[in-house]
Design a protein around this motif. Structure first.
Motif, PDB file in Angstrom:
ATOM      1  N   LEU A  33     -24.042  42.740  37.265  1.00  0.00           N
ATOM      2  CA  LEU A  33     -24.498  42.017  38.453  1.00  0.00           C
ATOM      3  C   LEU A  33     -26.019  42.025  38.562  1.00  0.00           C
ATOM      4  N   ASN A  34     -26.623  43.088  38.076  1.00  0.00           N
ATOM      5  CA  ASN A  34     -28.076  43.213  38.131  1.00  0.00           C
ATOM      6  C   ASN A  34     -28.765  42.142  37.297  1.00  0.00           C
ATOM      7  N   GLN A  35     -28.039  41.577  36.330  1.00  0.00           N
ATOM      8  CA  GLN A  35     -28.594  40.517  35.498  1.00  0.00           C
ATOM      9  C   GLN A  35     -28.540  39.159  36.190  1.00  0.00           C
ATOM     10  N   LEU A  36     -27.792  39.071  37.286  1.00  0.00           N
ATOM     11  CA  LEU A  36     -27.566  37.778  37.938  1.00  0.00           C
ATOM     12  C   LEU A  36     -28.448  37.531  39.152  1.00  0.00           C
ATOM     13  N   SER A  37     -28.968  38.621  39.760  1.00  0.00           N
ATOM     14  CA  SER A  37     -29.706  38.425  41.000  1.00  0.00           C
ATOM     15  C   SER A  37     -30.848  39.424  41.118  1.00  0.00           C
ATOM     16  N   GLU A  38     -31.439  39.493  42.288  1.00  0.00           N
ATOM     17  CA  GLU A  38     -32.603  40.341  42.542  1.00  0.00           C
ATOM     18  C   GLU A  38     -32.242  41.461  43.517  1.00  0.00           C
ATOM     19  N   ASN A  39     -32.836  42.641  43.326  1.00  0.00           N
ATOM     20  CA  ASN A  39     -32.629  43.781  44.224  1.00  0.00           C
ATOM     21  C   ASN A  39     -31.154  44.139  44.392  1.00  0.00           C
ATOM     22  N   VAL A  40     -30.375  44.004  43.332  1.00  0.00           N
ATOM     23  CA  VAL A  40     -28.926  44.227  43.385  1.00  0.00           C
ATOM     24  C   VAL A  40     -28.608  45.687  43.692  1.00  0.00           C
ATOM     25  N   ILE A  41     -27.659  45.886  44.630  1.00  0.00           N
ATOM     26  CA  ILE A  41     -27.207  47.246  44.961  1.00  0.00           C
ATOM     27  C   ILE A  41     -25.673  47.321  45.055  1.00  0.00           C
ATOM     28  N   GLY A  42     -24.999  46.203  44.872  1.00  0.00           N
ATOM     29  CA  GLY A  42     -23.537  46.196  44.974  1.00  0.00           C
ATOM     30  C   GLY A  42     -23.003  44.776  44.890  1.00  0.00           C
ATOM     31  N   GLU A  43     -21.850  44.570  45.469  1.00  0.00           N
ATOM     32  CA  GLU A  43     -21.249  43.235  45.441  1.00  0.00           C
ATOM     33  C   GLU A  43     -20.440  43.005  46.717  1.00  0.00           C
ATOM     34  N   ILE A  44     -20.165  41.741  46.990  1.00  0.00           N
ATOM     35  CA  ILE A  44     -19.275  41.320  48.068  1.00  0.00           C
ATOM     36  C   ILE A  44     -18.088  40.617  47.432  1.00  0.00           C
ATOM     37  N   ASP A  45     -16.900  41.076  47.728  1.00  0.00           N
ATOM     38  CA  ASP A  45     -15.692  40.455  47.176  1.00  0.00           C
ATOM     39  C   ASP A  45     -15.170  39.377  48.105  1.00  0.00           C
ATOM     40  N   LEU A  46     -14.677  38.309  47.527  1.00  0.00           N
ATOM     41  CA  LEU A  46     -13.992  37.264  48.273  1.00  0.00           C
ATOM     42  C   LEU A  46     -12.617  37.032  47.658  1.00  0.00           C
ATOM     43  N   PRO A  47     -11.605  36.843  48.483  1.00  0.00           N
ATOM     44  CA  PRO A  47     -10.286  36.525  47.925  1.00  0.00           C
ATOM     45  C   PRO A  47     -10.323  35.167  47.226  1.00  0.00           C
ATOM     46  N   LEU A  48      -9.643  35.064  46.112  1.00  0.00           N
ATOM     47  CA  LEU A  48      -9.526  33.790  45.405  1.00  0.00           C
ATOM     48  C   LEU A  48      -8.127  33.240  45.623  1.00  0.00           C
ATOM     49  N   GLY A  49      -8.031  32.156  46.350  1.00  0.00           N
ATOM     50  CA  GLY A  49      -6.750  31.521  46.616  1.00  0.00           C
ATOM     51  C   GLY A  49      -6.618  30.233  45.823  1.00  0.00           C
ATOM     52  N   VAL A  50      -5.468  29.581  45.964  1.00  0.00           N
ATOM     53  CA  VAL A  50      -5.193  28.366  45.200  1.00  0.00           C
ATOM     54  C   VAL A  50      -4.579  27.305  46.111  1.00  0.00           C
ATOM     55  N   VAL A  51      -5.029  26.070  45.938  1.00  0.00           N
ATOM     56  CA  VAL A  51      -4.377  24.928  46.571  1.00  0.00           C
ATOM     57  C   VAL A  51      -3.453  24.310  45.536  1.00  0.00           C
ATOM     58  N   GLN A  52      -2.195  24.206  45.868  1.00  0.00           N
ATOM     59  CA  GLN A  52      -1.216  23.682  44.923  1.00  0.00           C
ATOM     60  C   GLN A  52      -1.059  22.175  45.052  1.00  0.00           C
ATOM     61  N   ASP A  53      -0.768  21.546  43.944  1.00  0.00           N
ATOM     62  CA  ASP A  53      -0.388  20.133  43.906  1.00  0.00           C
ATOM     63  C   ASP A  53      -1.393  19.228  44.602  1.00  0.00           C
ATOM     64  N   VAL A  54      -2.654  19.334  44.156  1.00  0.00           N
ATOM     65  CA  VAL A  54      -3.680  18.406  44.628  1.00  0.00           C
ATOM     66  C   VAL A  54      -3.621  17.180  43.719  1.00  0.00           C
ATOM     67  N   VAL A  55      -3.056  16.109  44.210  1.00  0.00           N
ATOM     68  CA  VAL A  55      -2.850  14.910  43.399  1.00  0.00           C
ATOM     69  C   VAL A  55      -4.036  13.963  43.566  1.00  0.00           C
ATOM     70  N   VAL A  56      -4.776  13.759  42.466  1.00  0.00           N
ATOM     71  CA  VAL A  56      -5.951  12.900  42.469  1.00  0.00           C
ATOM     72  C   VAL A  56      -5.806  11.864  41.365  1.00  0.00           C
ATOM     73  N   ASN A  57      -5.881  10.617  41.729  1.00  0.00           N
ATOM     74  CA  ASN A  57      -5.760   9.523  40.767  1.00  0.00           C
ATOM     75  C   ASN A  57      -4.535   9.701  39.864  1.00  0.00           C
ATOM     76  N   ASN A  58      -3.427  10.027  40.510  1.00  0.00           N
ATOM     77  CA  ASN A  58      -2.098  10.109  39.876  1.00  0.00           C
ATOM     78  C   ASN A  58      -1.910  11.318  38.959  1.00  0.00           C
ATOM     79  N   LYS A  59      -2.748  12.333  39.090  1.00  0.00           N
ATOM     80  CA  LYS A  59      -2.566  13.550  38.308  1.00  0.00           C
ATOM     81  C   LYS A  59      -2.669  14.758  39.225  1.00  0.00           C
ATOM     82  N   SER A  60      -1.809  15.753  39.001  1.00  0.00           N
ATOM     83  CA  SER A  60      -1.759  16.931  39.867  1.00  0.00           C
ATOM     84  C   SER A  60      -2.590  18.082  39.300  1.00  0.00           C
ATOM     85  N   TYR A  61      -3.266  18.800  40.199  1.00  0.00           N
ATOM     86  CA  TYR A  61      -4.121  19.916  39.805  1.00  0.00           C
ATOM     87  C   TYR A  61      -3.899  21.123  40.714  1.00  0.00           C
TER      88      TYR A  61
END
Length: 406
Positions: A33-61
């Motif tokens: 993490l120290n390579q990515l930012s300045e004055n790094v002392i830790g991290e903040i976690d965020l939950p990673l969720g998913v949206v199902q069946d996002v249909v765009v231009n006739n294809k699902s993602y």
């Protein structure tokens, strides 16, 4: 020694000496993490969720969302599900490039008309210097200019290919400005830097049957709420916040600059001279038609995207060979899905009921209890509709007493 010159472990020790409580973190992760930012002392976690069946231009993602608010993900899934039942969304994504500005201070003898004749030369010069960008399908597309008093404003359009392109664009602008400042009658360079002004757009449209949204009365109320959002800035800003709930969550998950998108969307919402809702809903015959256009300057390569395993995880969810145009199409669709879900909730059961049910999960998560106990507490909180940490603790004690009495 200056704080920024310390390694992250030394910084943490200094903070601990001041009585600051820090969350434990693995040394390997902290070093990364120290390579990515300045004055790094830790991290903040965020939950990673998913949206199902996002249909765009006739294809699902499957679409990843990084956000701590459960109602945002729930709303996106609800909206996407209704869209999918109606054939999904149709999106047009136009990626022309990023605007950069070079402003020069000049004297009275300076001729912009004369300089304009050389714009093609400077375009060619820049593209020769930055041939690697051209080889990836990008490069400088055009230069235009105007003069105001003793200041010349040059606007440079740069196609960043599949990257966000901020650093590359700034490098190009510095290169060009260093050439231009040497011209006769140019006194000095004021600045040369990219602009976050809207330049890359994605437009989504959905057509929903009235029956799929709960009937004509609900459809008409959604359309009325949309009209109010167009006329009233107090409603508009809240409406747009709901859109950005979905947009920002995907931008964060995919390692994009959500701050620049937020800024561009704010300007775009005010393009008429008055702040308005970004989305539009109207009833036409037996259809509820929704549309949304967003400025989305984003990328799928470069920056920290390739070096972060958590971000690469998000791209794995999206699927192989995700282009910036496709990502923009997915983002604008989810933004409209979040918007629909919010307006639909307001038009039916009210938005607070759903929010509080999901908020109950956060209350229960903070309890020092087993998963079985938490499940029982959650059911009781929702049943009683009393949403507070004290209430959750009180219910937990009752649950445990009941178990003891058995």
């Amino acid at each position: 020694m200056h704080f920024y010159k310390l390694d992250p472990y030394q910084r943490r020790e200094l903070l601990k000496e001041k009585g600051i409580k820090l969350v434990k973190i693995e040394p390997e992760k902290l070093a990364r993490l120290n390579q990515l930012s300045e004055n790094v002392i830790g991290e903040i976690d965020l939950p990673l969720g998913v949206v199902q069946d996002v249909v765009v231009n006739n294809k699902s993602y499957l679409v990843p969302m990084a956000v701590e608010e459960p109602s945002v993900v729930a709303a996106a899934n609800h909206g996407a599900k209704v869209f999918a039942k109606n054939g999904g969304s149709h999106v047009v994504s136009k990626r022309e490039g990023i605007y950069g500005q070079i402003v020069l201070k000049v004297d009275q003898a300076f001729s912009l008309e004369k300089l304009a004749k050389d714009f093609p030369y400077y375009v060619s010069l820049a593209n020769k210097e930055f041939a690697s960008l051209v080889n990836h399908g990008g490069g400088v597309k055009e230069i235009t200019g105007e003069i105001k008093g003793d200041l010349v404003y040059l606007k440079v359009l740069v196609d960043p290919a599949q990257a966000m392109g901020a650093n590359k664009t700034n490098s190009i602008l510095e290169f060009l400005s260093n050439k231009l400042v040497r011209l006769p009658h140019v006194r000095e360079k004021m600045f040369a830097i990219l602009s976050n002004y809207p330049s890359q757009f994605a437009t989504v449209k959905v057509e929903l049957t009235v029956a799929s949204v709960g009937g004509m009365q609900v459809a008409k109320k959604i359309a009325l709420l949309s009209k109010i959002g167009y006329q009233d800035p107090y409603r508009a800003v809240t409406n747009n916040k709901g859109i950005m709930n979905g947009v920002d969550s995907i931008l964060i998950a995919t390692g994009n600059d959500y701050r620049s998108v937020e800024a561009a969307c704010g300007v775009f919402a005010s393009k008429s001279g008055k702040y308005r809702s970004l989305s539009k809903w109207e009833v036409v015959d037996d259809k509820l038609i929704g549309s949304l256009t967003l400025p989305l300057a984003l990328g799928v390569v470069g920056g920290s995207i390739n070096s972060r395993s958590d971000i690469q995880q998000a791209y794995s969810i999206l699927g192989e060979q995700v282009s910036s145009e496709l990502l923009a199409s997915l983002i604008v669709t989810v933004g409209l899905a979040n918007n629909f879900a919010a307006l639909h909730a307001i038009s039916t059961k009210g938005i607070q009921a759903g929010h509080m049910k999901l908020q109950a999960r956060n209350l229960v998560a903070n309890l020092d209890a087993s998963s079985v106990e938490k499940s029982k507490v959650l059911k009781e909180i929702i049943k009683l509709k009393h949403y507070s940490q004290a209430q959750a603790q009180e219910i937990l004690e009752k649950v445990r007493k009941q178990e003891e009495d058995k």
